[in-house]
Design an enzyme around this catalytic site. Structure first.
Site, mmCIF file in Angstrom:
data_model
loop_
_atom_site.group_PDB
_atom_site.id
_atom_site.type_symbol
_atom_site.label_atom_id
_atom_site.label_comp_id
_atom_site.label_asym_id
_atom_site.label_seq_id
_atom_site.Cartn_x
_atom_site.Cartn_y
_atom_site.Cartn_z
ATOM 1 N N GLU A 25 0.851 -1.203 0.000
ATOM 2 C CA GLU A 25 0.000 0.000 0.000
ATOM 3 C C GLU A 25 0.876 1.238 0.000
ATOM 4 O O GLU A 25 2.003 1.215 0.521
ATOM 5 C CB GLU A 25 -0.881 -0.020 1.265
ATOM 6 C CG GLU A 25 -1.740 1.229 1.424
ATOM 7 C CD GLU A 25 -2.762 1.145 2.559
ATOM 8 O OE1 GLU A 25 -2.766 0.135 3.309
ATOM 9 O OE2 GLU A 25 -3.553 2.091 2.686
ATOM 10 N N ASN A 70 -6.633 1.557 3.015
ATOM 11 C CA ASN A 70 -7.332 2.829 3.180
ATOM 12 C C ASN A 70 -6.952 3.811 2.071
ATOM 13 O O ASN A 70 -7.772 4.616 1.632
ATOM 14 C CB ASN A 70 -6.981 3.442 4.538
ATOM 15 C CG ASN A 70 -7.461 2.571 5.690
ATOM 16 O OD1 ASN A 70 -8.263 1.667 5.514
ATOM 17 N ND2 ASN A 70 -6.955 2.843 6.885
ATOM 18 N N ASN A 170 -12.185 -0.959 -0.457
ATOM 19 C CA ASN A 170 -11.521 -1.420 0.766
ATOM 20 C C ASN A 170 -12.244 -0.919 2.015
ATOM 21 O O ASN A 170 -12.472 0.299 2.156
ATOM 22 C CB ASN A 170 -10.086 -0.886 0.804
ATOM 23 C CG ASN A 170 -9.359 -1.264 2.087
ATOM 24 O OD1 ASN A 170 -8.977 -2.413 2.267
ATOM 25 N ND2 ASN A 170 -9.188 -0.300 2.996
ATOM 26 N N GLU A 171 -12.614 -1.831 2.904
ATOM 27 C CA GLU A 171 -13.179 -1.504 4.234
ATOM 28 C C GLU A 171 -14.173 -0.342 4.182
ATOM 29 O O GLU A 171 -14.149 0.549 5.050
ATOM 30 C CB GLU A 171 -12.047 -1.193 5.236
ATOM 31 C CG GLU A 171 -11.153 -2.391 5.506
ATOM 32 C CD GLU A 171 -10.095 -2.174 6.588
ATOM 33 O OE1 GLU A 171 -9.981 -1.055 7.130
ATOM 34 O OE2 GLU A 171 -9.367 -3.154 6.880
ATOM 35 N N TYR A 236 -6.566 -8.531 11.881
ATOM 36 C CA TYR A 236 -5.296 -8.201 12.541
ATOM 37 C C TYR A 236 -5.435 -8.615 13.993
ATOM 38 O O TYR A 236 -6.515 -8.522 14.567
ATOM 39 C CB TYR A 236 -5.042 -6.693 12.488
ATOM 40 C CG TYR A 236 -4.785 -6.163 11.091
ATOM 41 C CD1 TYR A 236 -3.543 -6.315 10.494
ATOM 42 C CD2 TYR A 236 -5.797 -5.507 10.381
ATOM 43 C CE1 TYR A 236 -3.299 -5.826 9.223
ATOM 44 C CE2 TYR A 236 -5.549 -5.018 9.101
ATOM 45 C CZ TYR A 236 -4.303 -5.181 8.526
ATOM 46 O OH TYR A 236 -4.060 -4.702 7.269
ATOM 47 N N GLU A 286 -6.323 -8.927 3.957
ATOM 48 C CA GLU A 286 -5.404 -8.286 4.906
ATOM 49 C C GLU A 286 -5.390 -9.158 6.150
ATOM 50 O O GLU A 286 -6.449 -9.427 6.735
ATOM 51 C CB GLU A 286 -5.858 -6.865 5.268
ATOM 52 C CG GLU A 286 -5.733 -5.898 4.111
ATOM 53 C CD GLU A 286 -6.009 -4.448 4.491
ATOM 54 O OE1 GLU A 286 -5.827 -4.078 5.668
ATOM 55 O OE2 GLU A 286 -6.423 -3.696 3.604
ATOM 56 N N GLN A 332 1.583 -6.146 5.642
ATOM 57 C CA GLN A 332 1.915 -5.831 4.280
ATOM 58 C C GLN A 332 3.287 -6.414 3.979
ATOM 59 O O GLN A 332 3.913 -6.956 4.877
ATOM 60 C CB GLN A 332 1.907 -4.329 4.087
ATOM 61 C CG GLN A 332 0.509 -3.740 4.393
ATOM 62 C CD GLN A 332 0.347 -2.282 3.995
ATOM 63 O OE1 GLN A 332 1.251 -1.668 3.434
ATOM 64 N NE2 GLN A 332 -0.808 -1.712 4.298
HETATM 65 O O1 AHR Z 1 -2.780 -2.497 6.378
HETATM 66 C C1 AHR Z 1 -2.977 -1.300 7.057
HETATM 67 C C2 AHR Z 1 -4.411 -0.802 6.995
HETATM 68 O O2 AHR Z 1 -5.222 -1.614 7.780
HETATM 69 C C3 AHR Z 1 -5.069 -0.805 5.627
HETATM 70 O O3 AHR Z 1 -4.824 0.348 4.937
HETATM 71 C C4 AHR Z 1 -6.523 -0.888 5.980
HETATM 72 O O4 AHR Z 1 -7.284 -1.514 4.963
HETATM 73 C C5 AHR Z 1 -6.564 -1.629 7.292
HETATM 74 O O5 AHR Z 1 -7.413 -1.055 8.190
#
Ligand code: AHR
Length: 483
Positions: A25, A70, A170-171, A236, A286, A332
């Protein structure tokens, strides 16, 4: 004593190699200063950091997601193509920084080619329009002869890039996203974008934006299932406040698995209700441990041994659920919560690099249904009543006559003697054990200090029943030859 029983004829299914994907990203030093650094003596003539590319090649990345995250929700792809000196410098809204657009679509495609990865582009369904998303597909995928494909040729790329995988935003469910929408509004918009993108190129595969919430997922699947191939899911994890940092981190993949199972049932239910004949699978686009913020850099992480073990457990879990999961891209690849970490002078491999590498190198394409008997602990704080102290994934490579056993001993202090029994197959007496371990859960790697790596040990006197001593806090992949 723990026990693992394997019968190579008892199969869960085929593991899609796209679960070994990565994500990059425009965030922090992932692209600028990580992937791309034209000023660096470590870069090639295109500004690509050679050392980073080499390390990334070690992960045999099948699929690379870009440009966000994001970031994509306020990104206009036209800013990042054409002569570099004419590209606009923009105020960047997702991470509140400045975007120079020196790295864009064509540089990304070239990077994918150099890495041997398929590109996966995520379209802007935040501040972007349907026309913009369709035009991006046209720019990348159509033969010359239309306005955007001609523009690509003008930019030096007469051949189509042939990008198969496209994300529908995305999100978008999150208020932190530029262009955040309700499930109803997103579903309507995503459907129209999907229609337009598919009319430009009917061969593309589309990833619908999932919400990590069943109500969102149901709404968007219900409205778009006939037009999409995947639904995304992000996860995450980190330690749980007030709980043991090691064990609470290691319970997290199980929490994620619970959700993935609900989501998979939902997907199948919507397909049945809506008469959708094509498969829809989950794209975990992700995922990673993300728990230590260091001062001076907005998003970075120094990973310890616990994180590496949790990544190993997550990889095992995703492959055990290979019927449901068709794509996974680690967030990432470089510098930002990443296995590869750079400075202007060099780079090092974080602890989590090693289970990722073992997963691609030492695993077969078929997941087997292993029977595991071991002790458990309760992680009620995550609604996970039973976390096995021994995590197991068995995979088979029939072409190479190999059976791989990916084991994780979660216990901090005690080794586990694992009684391994392989049924319906003869096992050659020599094998290998590839081991990731360390002296303490907190141990981490740094520039010039690789405290966690991979050691390989020879195994002898193996047969279809043998005991393996798995050290504490250890991930080991046993490589066995079977007939
Ligand atoms: O990977 C970091 C961020 O985490 C990404 O930009 C977003 O999609 C997520 O919230």
């Amino acid at each position: 004593m723990s026990m693992v029983k394997i019968d190579p004829t008892r199969r869960i299914g085929a593991i899609d190699r796209k679960v070994y994907g990565m994500f990059i990203e425009h965030l922090g030093r992932c692209i600028y200063g990580g992937i791309y650094d034209p000023e660096s003596p470590l870069s090639d003539e295109n500004g690509i950091r050679r050392d980073v590319l080499e390390a990334a090649r070690g992960l045999r990345v099948p699929l690379l997601r870009y440009p966000g995250g994001n970031f994509v929700s306020a990104y206009h792809w036209l800013d990042g193509v054409g002569p570099r000196e004419k590209r606009p410098v923009r105020v960047e809204l997702a991470w509140e920084t400045i975007e120079t657009n020196q790295f864009g679509t064509n540089e990304f495609i070239q990077y994918c080619r150099a890495l041997g990865s398929e590109p996966y582009l995520c379209a802007n369904l935040g501040s972007g329009s349907m026309d913009e998303a369709a035009a991006w597909v046209e720019y990348c995928n159509r033969e010359v002869g239309t306005s955007y494909s001609n523009l690509r040729a003008e930019h030096g790329f007469p051949e189509p890039h042939r990008v198969t995988y496209w994300g529908l935003g995305n999100e978008i469910y999150g208020d932190w996203q530029i262009g955040h929408k309700s499930a109803q509004d997103y579903a309507k918009f995503a459907r129209e974008c999907a229609k337009a993108m598919r009319r430009v190129d009917p061969e593309i595969k589309l990833v619908l934006c999932g919400g990590q919430e069943l109500a969102w997922d149901l709404e968007v699947l219900d409205k778009c299932a006939d037009l999409v191939d995947y639904i995304s899911y992000h996860f995450y994890w980190g330690r749980v406040e007030g709980e043991d940092p090691h064990y609470s981190t290691l319970a997290q993949p199980h929490r994620s698995e619970q959700y993935l199972r609900f989501l998979w049932s939902l997907v199948e239910q919507v397909r049945r209700d809506r008469g959708v004949k094509h498969p829809i699978r989950i794209a975990v686009d992700e995922w990673n441990a993300w728990y230590v913020e260091h001062a001076g850099d907005r998003v970075k992480d120094r990973y310890d041994l616990t994180a590496a073990l949790s990544v190993a457990v997550y990889l095992n879990m995703m492959r055990r659920n290979c019927r449901a999961i068709g794509i996974a891209t680690l967030a990432q690849m470089v510098n930002v919560i990443a296995p590869i970490y750079t400075s202007p002078e060099g780079m090092f491999l974080q602890t989590i690099y090693h289970p990722l590498r073992l997963a691609v190198e030492k695993s077969g394409p078929i997941a087997l249904d292993a029977y595991v008997q071991c002790d458990h602990y309760a992680a009620e704080y995550l609604d996970v009543p039973e976390v096995p102290y021994l995590d197991v994934l068995a995979t088979l490579d029939e072409t190479e006559s190999k059976l791989f056993l990916s084991l994780v001993n979660l216990r901090k202090e005690e080794e586990q003697v694992v009684d391994i029994r392989i049924q319906e197959a003869a096992v050659a007496s020599d094998g290998l054990a590839h081991i990731v371990t360390g002296e303490a859960p907190e141990v981490y790697n740094d520039f010039g200090a690789e405290r966690v790596g991979v050691e390989t040990e020879r195994l002898s006197d193996l047969s279809s029943a043998f005991a393996y001593r798995l050290r504490p806090m250890t991930h080991a992949v046993l490589e066995l030859t079977v007939k």
